[in-house]
Design a protein around this motif. Structure first.
Motif, PDB file in Angstrom:
ATOM      1  N   THR A 156      23.487  31.648  51.629  1.00  0.00           N
ATOM      2  CA  THR A 156      23.116  32.911  50.978  1.00  0.00           C
ATOM      3  C   THR A 156      21.718  33.158  51.353  1.00  0.00           C
ATOM      4  N   GLY A 157      21.497  34.618  50.737  1.00  0.00           N
ATOM      5  CA  GLY A 157      19.988  35.121  50.947  1.00  0.00           C
ATOM      6  C   GLY A 157      19.281  34.487  49.901  1.00  0.00           C
ATOM      7  N   ASN A 158      19.726  34.059  48.951  1.00  0.00           N
ATOM      8  CA  ASN A 158      19.187  32.888  47.749  1.00  0.00           C
ATOM      9  C   ASN A 158      18.667  31.761  48.429  1.00  0.00           C
ATOM     10  N   VAL A 208      26.771  23.756  51.178  1.00  0.00           N
ATOM     11  CA  VAL A 208      27.635  25.237  51.049  1.00  0.00           C
ATOM     12  C   VAL A 208      26.960  25.901  49.576  1.00  0.00           C
ATOM     13  N   SER A 209      26.549  27.217  50.057  1.00  0.00           N
ATOM     14  CA  SER A 209      25.991  27.851  48.990  1.00  0.00           C
ATOM     15  C   SER A 209      26.940  28.998  48.399  1.00  0.00           C
ATOM     16  N   GLY A 210      26.531  29.795  47.529  1.00  0.00           N
ATOM     17  CA  GLY A 210      27.500  30.655  46.572  1.00  0.00           C
ATOM     18  C   GLY A 210      27.895  31.972  47.224  1.00  0.00           C
ATOM     19  N   GLY A 211      28.554  32.071  48.467  1.00  0.00           N
ATOM     20  CA  GLY A 211      28.985  33.323  48.813  1.00  0.00           C
ATOM     21  C   GLY A 211      30.677  33.346  49.183  1.00  0.00           C
ATOM     22  N   VAL A 212      31.060  34.676  49.417  1.00  0.00           N
ATOM     23  CA  VAL A 212      32.456  34.814  49.646  1.00  0.00           C
ATOM     24  C   VAL A 212      32.939  33.850  50.790  1.00  0.00           C
ATOM     25  N   LYS A 253      23.503  45.153  53.103  1.00  0.00           N
ATOM     26  CA  LYS A 253      22.082  45.530  52.725  1.00  0.00           C
ATOM     27  C   LYS A 253      21.386  44.368  52.167  1.00  0.00           C
ATOM     28  N   MET A 254      21.910  43.545  51.860  1.00  0.00           N
ATOM     29  CA  MET A 254      21.056  42.198  51.551  1.00  0.00           C
ATOM     30  C   MET A 254      20.708  41.773  52.804  1.00  0.00           C
ATOM     31  N   TYR A 255      21.429  41.523  53.747  1.00  0.00           N
ATOM     32  CA  TYR A 255      20.970  41.032  55.297  1.00  0.00           C
ATOM     33  C   TYR A 255      20.067  42.028  55.675  1.00  0.00           C
ATOM     34  N   GLU A 277      25.445  25.301  42.479  1.00  0.00           N
ATOM     35  CA  GLU A 277      26.450  25.499  41.383  1.00  0.00           C
ATOM     36  C   GLU A 277      27.225  26.903  41.665  1.00  0.00           C
ATOM     37  N   ALA A 278      26.483  27.880  42.391  1.00  0.00           N
ATOM     38  CA  ALA A 278      27.196  29.024  42.665  1.00  0.00           C
ATOM     39  C   ALA A 278      28.484  28.855  43.682  1.00  0.00           C
ATOM     40  N   ALA A 279      28.285  27.925  44.630  1.00  0.00           N
ATOM     41  CA  ALA A 279      29.346  27.636  45.495  1.00  0.00           C
ATOM     42  C   ALA A 279      30.717  27.096  44.797  1.00  0.00           C
TER      43      ALA A 279
HETATM   44  C1  LIG Z   1      31.769  37.876  44.308  1.00  0.00           C
HETATM   45  C2  LIG Z   1      30.583  37.520  44.676  1.00  0.00           C
HETATM   46  C3  LIG Z   1      30.369  37.436  46.099  1.00  0.00           C
HETATM   47  C4  LIG Z   1      28.977  37.160  46.722  1.00  0.00           C
HETATM   48  N1  LIG Z   1      28.723  36.857  48.014  1.00  0.00           N
HETATM   49  C5  LIG Z   1      27.508  36.658  48.537  1.00  0.00           C
HETATM   50  C6  LIG Z   1      27.469  36.474  49.929  1.00  0.00           C
HETATM   51  O1  LIG Z   1      28.275  36.638  50.884  1.00  0.00           O
HETATM   52  N2  LIG Z   1      26.135  36.059  50.275  1.00  0.00           N
HETATM   53  C7  LIG Z   1      24.976  36.103  49.303  1.00  0.00           C
HETATM   54  O2  LIG Z   1      23.874  35.809  49.750  1.00  0.00           O
HETATM   55  N3  LIG Z   1      25.263  36.134  48.083  1.00  0.00           N
HETATM   56  C8  LIG Z   1      26.289  36.403  47.554  1.00  0.00           C
HETATM   57  N4  LIG Z   1      26.635  36.301  46.465  1.00  0.00           N
HETATM   58  C9  LIG Z   1      25.451  36.403  45.316  1.00  0.00           C
HETATM   59  C10 LIG Z   1      25.177  34.656  45.335  1.00  0.00           C
HETATM   60  O3  LIG Z   1      26.102  34.163  44.755  1.00  0.00           O
HETATM   61  C11 LIG Z   1      23.896  34.696  44.315  1.00  0.00           C
HETATM   62  O4  LIG Z   1      22.999  35.127  44.872  1.00  0.00           O
HETATM   63  C12 LIG Z   1      23.744  33.018  43.868  1.00  0.00           C
HETATM   64  O5  LIG Z   1      22.766  33.152  42.970  1.00  0.00           O
HETATM   65  C13 LIG Z   1      23.679  32.328  45.008  1.00  0.00           C
HETATM   66  O6  LIG Z   1      23.468  31.091  44.686  1.00  0.00           O
HETATM   67  P1  LIG Z   1      23.069  29.952  45.544  1.00  0.00           P
HETATM   68  O7  LIG Z   1      22.340  30.376  46.725  1.00  0.00           O
HETATM   69  O8  LIG Z   1      22.485  28.675  44.870  1.00  0.00           O
HETATM   70  O9  LIG Z   1      24.629  29.249  45.931  1.00  0.00           O
HETATM   71  C14 LIG Z   1      27.579  36.902  45.553  1.00  0.00           C
HETATM   72  C15 LIG Z   1      28.089  37.104  44.329  1.00  0.00           C
HETATM   73  C16 LIG Z   1      29.438  37.239  44.028  1.00  0.00           C
HETATM   74  C17 LIG Z   1      29.440  37.670  42.479  1.00  0.00           C
END
Ligand SMILES: Cc1cc2nc3c(=O)[nH]c(=O)nc-3n(C[C@H](O)[C@H](O)[C@H](O)COP(=O)(O)O)c2cc1C
Length: 405
Positions: A91-93, A13-17, A127-129, A42-44
């Motif tokens: 995530t894109g990241n 699970v990565s950090g997206g909504v 836009k990221m996609y 950590e973002a997740a």
């Molecule tokens: C409210 C919020 C929503 C986000 N949603 C997304 C998302 O849906 N997809 C995405 O790629 N990044 C999203 N991001 C950005 C990622 O959280 C950010 O790039 C983060 O570094 C990803 O870390 P990870 O890939 O290690 O989880 C969002 C950031 C915030 C603050």
């Protein structure tokens, strides 16, 4: 036993909504009998907590690569345990890190150490996609065998409808299940499946139909896609999401279904007719709503076209039918097999307990020419579908590859 029973799932699970939807995905795997370990960036953890996954049945949740209490080399050991790594949302990241071989936290490290089946469910702002580097990364990962599901076009967190929305948990679960089948015997072959009821309009507000839910046909299309086929699902009106990787053609009446099947048949290897096509339709369509005027009313019906019998030209290599009977199931199924010139027929009885209309389960016997009879115990429709496809593939192989379609 169900295919997903006792499978080891690594859920990243990565950090997206969309991270909250990973909870539902976990629940689907657990419900199917799989063992799930969750790996969160950590973002997740800003979107959903490890406790959520623990409470919903994850065996373990890993967040910190450098945590003190851990098994030896856990940062890579889990990758030997997993049958599949599913990252949802991706995530894109994390996609960028996987494409570049970066391993700077627990999820990207496990992902790079994992050499099994990998499935990503990308989710991000449009836009990221659409960003060129993100697209390049996705294409590169696909080219090295990473599987993707979605993203869908839908309502995004940024309040616009655009591509970038994570596929629904059920679709991700089904794509993972297709991949875990590990079958490729229908790769590149065209398969048509018909499903659901047909509706036969009587007036602008009424129709004649039947109780078919479409679940068996949808499971067949789902399983055929898991065998690598290019699947076209011709479906009557149902309340089901199309399975991943399947092209859908929606129809209503038996006549529409007939036209769609005839049109799609050229170059088809396997046709499975699982739809409950109405035998009759009202002989006249009333343009205005029929008024109630007496205590009884007669309806004149006329026969619908017999789809199977009409497939003279462009007949697919193997044709499989379904016989839904409430009595004398075997005799009637074999009669239908012969009458319609089918290669196989799958007989079932919806009046039996536990396999009623709308059930997720079925109990069938597959009959063929020369006395072939394969009884299948009550099982989930997907597992029954896999067995039906296996038998069809055997038949397809017997027909030889000389006239390869
Ligand atoms: C409210 C919020 C929503 C986000 N949603 C997304 C998302 O849906 N997809 C995405 O790629 N990044 C999203 N991001 C950005 C990622 O959280 C950010 O790039 C983060 O570094 C990803 O870390 P990870 O890939 O290690 O989880 C969002 C950031 C915030 C603050």
């Amino acid at each position: 036993m169900s295919l997903m029973n006792d499978k080891n799932i690594l859920l990243g699970v990565s950090g997206g909504v969309g991270a909250f939807k990973a909870c539902e995905l976990l629940r689907l795997f657990v419900k199917a009998g799989s063992n799930v370990r969750v790996i969160m960036t950590e973002a997740a953890t800003k979107f959903v907590t490890p406790l959520s996954f623990q409470s919903l049945g994850a065996e373990q949740v890993s967040v910190d690569m450098f945590a003190e209490k851990r098994e030896s080399l856990e940062h890579v050991a889990w990758s030997d345990w997993g049958d599949i790594l599913v990252i949802a949302p991706a995530t894109g990241n994390i996609i960028g890190k996987m494409a570049a071989g970066i391993a700077d936290e627990i999820l990207s490290t496990q992902a790079i150490a994992f050499d099994g089946i990998t499935l990503l469910a990308p989710a991000m702002n449009v836009k990221m996609y659409n960003n060129k580097t993100v697209q390049k990364n996705i294409k590169y990962l696909e080219s090295v065998g990473v599987n993707l599901v979605g993203p869908e076009t839908g309502y995004l967190a940024s309040m616009i409808t655009a591509p970038g929305r994570m596929s629904e948990p059920e679709i991700i679960f089904k794509r993972a299940r297709q991949l875990l089948l590990k079958r490729s015997s229908l790769k590149g072959r065209k398969v048509i499946v018909t499903a659901g009821p047909t509706v036969e309009p009587l007036d602008p507000v009424r129709y004649l139909s039947n109780f078919s839910s479409g679940k068996m046909g949808y499971a067949l299309a789902d399983a055929a896609a898991g065998f690598g086929a290019n699947v076209t699902l011709i479906s009557g009106p149902v309340h089901l999401e199309p399975p991943p990787g399947v092209r859908i053609i929606d129809v209503k009446s038996a006549e529409e279904m007939h036209r769609a099947v005839v049109k799609e048949c050229p170059r088809t290897a396997l046709l499975i007719m699982a739809a409950a096509v109405a035998d009759y339709r009202p002989s006249a369509f009333h343009k205005q709503k029929i008024k109630r005027h007496s205590d009884s009313m007669r309806l004149n019906l006329r026969a619908n076209p017999d789809i199977l019998k009409s497939l003279k030209r462009n007949r697919p290599k193997v044709v499989v039918g379904f016989a839904l009977e409430t009595r004398d199931v075997e005799a009637r199924a074999i009669e239908k097999l012969k009458d319609k010139g089918l290669d196989l027929i799958v007989a079932n009885n919806p009046t039996e307990k536990g396999v009623e209309f709308g059930s997720d389960f079925n109990k069938v016997t597959i009959y063929g020419r020369k006395g072939l009879a394969v009884p299948l115990e009550r099982a989930e429709k997907f597992d029954i579908a896999v067995a039906v496809i296996e038998e069809s593939v055997k038949f397809l192989k017997k027909r030889g590859s000389k006239r390869k379609k």
